[in-house]
Design a protein around this motif. Structure first.
Motif: not given
Length: 149
Positions: A105-120
Motif C-alpha cells: 500500500t505504501s509503495n502504491w501510494l508513493v507511485l500514485f503520488t509521484v505519477d500524479e505530480l508529474m505530467t511527463s
C-alpha cells in the motif's frame, strides 16, 4: 601530557584531514549514486517491460528522485505502522502478510503520488499496482531480518 587515542584526528595535519573528509564524502556519494542507479535502471527496465512511455530521460530522473524522497518519508510511517500492527501477533505467515499489505500500500501510494505530480510520465492504475507489488516482493525478499522476530 600523554596522548590519547581519541586525539588522533586533532593531531592530523590539514592535508590528512581533508583527505579523510573527501574520502568519506566520496564514499557517501558512491553509495547514494549506487542506490539511485538501482532505482533508475530498475524502473527504466520495468517501464520498458510494461510499455510505459515518458517524455525524456530527465523526466525519468526526476521521477526516480521524487520516488526516492517521498518513499523515504512514507517508509518512516509505514515501518511504525507495521511495528505497531504486529506487536502482539504470533505466526510468521501473518506477520509477512501484514508487512506485504502495508508495504504494498505504501509503495502504491508513493507511485500514485509521484505519477500524479508529474505530467511527463503517465502510469495506469494496473501498472502502478504491478510495480508496487514487485517492489514489495523485492523489499521483503532482500530485507528478511524483520520477519525473524
Amino acid at each position: 601530557m600523554p596522548e590519547h587515542k581519541n586525539d588522533s584526528f586533532r593531531n592530523m595535519n590539514i592535508k590528512e584531514k581533508m583527505a579523510t573528509i573527501l574520502g568519506i564524502a566520496l564514499l557517501i556519494i558512491l553509495a547514494v549514486g549506487f542506490v539511485f542507479g538501482l532505482f533508475f535502471f530498475g524502473l527504466a527496465g520495468i517501464f520498458e517491460l510494461l510499455d510505459v512511455r515518458y517524455e525524456s530521460i530527465w523526466s525519468l530522473v526526476v521521477f526516480v528522485i521524487n520516488f526516492i524522497i517521498l518513499g523515504i518519508i512514507v517508509e518512516l510511517f509505514s515501518k511504525v505502522i507495521f511495528k505497531l500492527s504486529v506487536r502482539n501477533i504470533t505466526g510468521k505467515r501473518k506477520v509477512i502478510l501484514i508487512r506485504a499489505i502495508i508495504e504494498g500500500t505504501s509503495n502504491w501510494l508513493v507511485l500514485f503520488t509521484v505519477d500524479e505530480l508529474m505530467t511527463s510520465i503517465a502510469l495506469s492504475l494496473k501498472t502502478e499496482i504491478i510495480i508496487a507489488l514487485l517492489l514489495t516482493v523485492i523489499e521483503i525478499v532482500f530485507d528478511g531480518d524483520d520477519d525473524k522476530e
